[in-house]
Scaffold this active site. Structure first.
Site, short mmCIF file in Angstrom:
data_model
loop_
_atom_site.label_atom_id
_atom_site.label_comp_id
_atom_site.label_asym_id
_atom_site.label_seq_id
_atom_site.Cartn_x
_atom_site.Cartn_y
_atom_site.Cartn_z
N SER A 1 77.67 -66.00 87.80
CA SER A 1 76.85 -66.19 89.00
C SER A 1 77.60 -65.97 90.30
O SER A 1 76.98 -65.81 91.35
CB SER A 1 76.25 -67.59 88.99
N HIS B 1 71.56 -67.10 84.27
CA HIS B 1 71.27 -66.15 85.35
C HIS B 1 70.77 -64.80 84.83
O HIS B 1 70.51 -63.90 85.61
CB HIS B 1 72.52 -65.93 86.23
N LYS C 1 65.70 -71.36 86.93
CA LYS C 1 66.09 -70.24 87.79
C LYS C 1 64.94 -69.24 87.83
O LYS C 1 63.94 -69.49 88.50
CB LYS C 1 67.43 -69.67 87.33
C1 LIG Z 1 72.60 -72.94 86.53
C2 LIG Z 1 73.29 -72.93 85.23
C3 LIG Z 1 73.16 -74.00 84.34
C4 LIG Z 1 72.40 -75.24 84.70
O1 LIG Z 1 71.03 -75.05 84.56
P1 LIG Z 1 70.04 -76.18 85.12
O2 LIG Z 1 68.76 -75.88 84.44
O3 LIG Z 1 69.99 -76.02 86.59
O4 LIG Z 1 70.62 -77.48 84.70
C5 LIG Z 1 73.78 -73.91 83.11
N1 LIG Z 1 74.52 -72.84 82.77
C6 LIG Z 1 74.68 -71.80 83.60
C7 LIG Z 1 75.49 -70.63 83.17
C8 LIG Z 1 74.08 -71.82 84.87
O5 LIG Z 1 74.25 -70.79 85.70
#
Ligand SMILES: *Cc1c(COP(=O)(O)O)cnc(C)c1O
Length: 396
Positions: free
Chosen positions: A186, A214, A244
């Site tokens: 990310s 992502h 996301k």
């Molecule tokens: C954003 C993210 C998470 C966390 O996800 P949430 O649903 O916001 O708890 C976990 N792993 C990765 C790789 C992320 O980018």
């Protein structure tokens, strides 16, 4: 506060953060988190969300969420194993398995919880995990929770991974071995080398675990990074988030039925934390249906990402090596990066600076997260702000 040592600890550490410019003043967004947001009484072009497909405010999702509240109420009532598995949970999990091309899936309350749940349900102190140096914090914490030995390999460096895995094997003391990686990283927007990872895993008998938080909704025509490489059969764990691109909240693990059965029997966030709510589930199912029915939002996302990237490059900025719509604009020096972000804020562009220790020293950047919901006009105004601030600060 009753305890003096605690007060001293909190006050001195907070003061330290503030002194070193590491304290994050959190802005409150008034109203919906869309392509435009309101903070205080000012409106901003929002380039800081993970709402890639604009689904967080999509009327079709809102409608089914409201209907689900009508038919199923607000809370799911209990943890899943006792009384909290609703028909909607089963429906969501079937849809997720279809989406990810796996036999089965299990939903959790967040992506973070997936990593708390899945790694430690399978790995223990007799095992070893090879983890990419830039893996997400929840992966790192999930690995720690498992008590397995953790061996970090250099970011996306397949020679380093192979070397370290062979070294670990030669010690002859580990039982299971796992390789864990983000699907899309990310901070830089680059994609994991999944075909090489699968080759190494097959050669050395490693379990494969890809957290594509992502990637889902973004890569592989929206189906994610594993699908992009056609590796659904080769990746043991596919992790995703519903927060996301899907635009809601929650997370999931997709894989073989035997894996999902085990996670339902043994993973602690499933056993001890109340399940997703009806509104969240209904909206998530709708989002996945939309994604599978049409590539329209996904294409708009990539178009906007490419438009912003080309514009920034044309202005003379360094946008790194992103392979996705994530668009870092690398400024370098930490203080200059923060100043740049503040100046963009003055100009009505909400794009956050990301600096050491989140990224290596000297690679401070503004991270832009364009979405399908941004208009060309918003992106043009963004580029105009970049040009103005960039010239003013002598960066272009
Ligand atoms: C954003 C993210 C998470 C966390 O996800 P949430 O649903 O916001 O708890 C976990 N792993 C990765 C790789 C992320 O980018």
């Amino acid at each position: 506060m009753a305890n003096n040592l605690l007060r001293l600890f909190l006050e001195s550490n907070l003061a330290n953060l503030k002194k070193n410019g590491l304290y994050n003043e959190i802005d409150t967004v008034y109203g919906a988190n869309g392509p435009m947001i309101t903070i205080g009484n000012k409106s901003f072009i929002n380039l800081s969300s993970n709402n890639y497909l604009g689904l967080a405010t999509d009327p079709r999702l809102k409608k089914v969420a409201q209907e689900a509240i009508g038919s199923h109420g607000l809370g799911s009532g209990a943890v899943r194993t006792i009384n909290g598995t609703l028909d909607l949970h089963d429906k969501l999990e079937n849809k997720l398995a279809e989406f990810k091309g796996t036999e089965a899936a299990i939903a959790y309350q967040s992506g973070f919880n997936c990593n708390m749940a899945a790694i430690s349900a399978v790995m223990d102190k007799h095992d070893v995990i090879f983890s990419d140096a830039l893996n997400h914090a929840s992966i790192i914490d999930g690995c720690r929770l498992s008590k397995a030995t953790i061996i970090r390999y250099e970011h996306s460096d397949m020679d380093d991974l192979r070397k370290k895995a062979k070294q670990a094997i030669s010690l002859g003391k580990y039982k299971k071995m796992m390789i864990i990686t983000d699907g899309v990283f990310s901070m830089d927007g680059d994609i994991a080398k999944l075909p090489d990872i699968v080759d190494i895993a097959e050669e050395l008998n490693l379990i494969t675990y890809v957290d594509d938080a992502h990637g889902s909704g973004v890569t592989g025509n929206g189906y994610g990074t594993v699908k992009q490489f056609g590796l659904e059969e080769k990746i043991d764990f596919q992790i995703g988030t519903l927060s996301k691109a899907i635009g809601v909240v929650g997370g999931y693990v997709a894989g073989k039925k035997v894996l999902i059965d085990w996670l339902k029997a043994r993973s602690r966030p499933f056993l001890f934390s109340t399940a997703l709510s009806p509104a969240d589930i209904a909206a998530s199912i709708k989002a996945i249906e939309l994604l599978m029915d049409s590539k329209e939002l996904n294409q708009a996302l990539w178009e906007n990402g490419n438009y912003l990237k080309h514009g920034l490059v044309k202005l003379g900025f360094n946008i790194g090596k992103s392979e996705t719509p994530i668009t870092p604009c690398i400024i370098g020096d930490e203080k200059v990066t923060q100043l740049f972000s503040n100046r963009l804020y003055d100009e009505g562009v909400y794009a956050k600076s990301i600096v050491f220790p989140t990224v290596p020293k000297g690679t401070g950047r503004i991270r832009n997260m364009p979405t399908s919901a941004h208009t060309k006009e918003m992106l043009d105004r963004t580029l105009a702000a970049y040009e103005k601030v960039g010239r003013e600060m002598g960066l272009i």
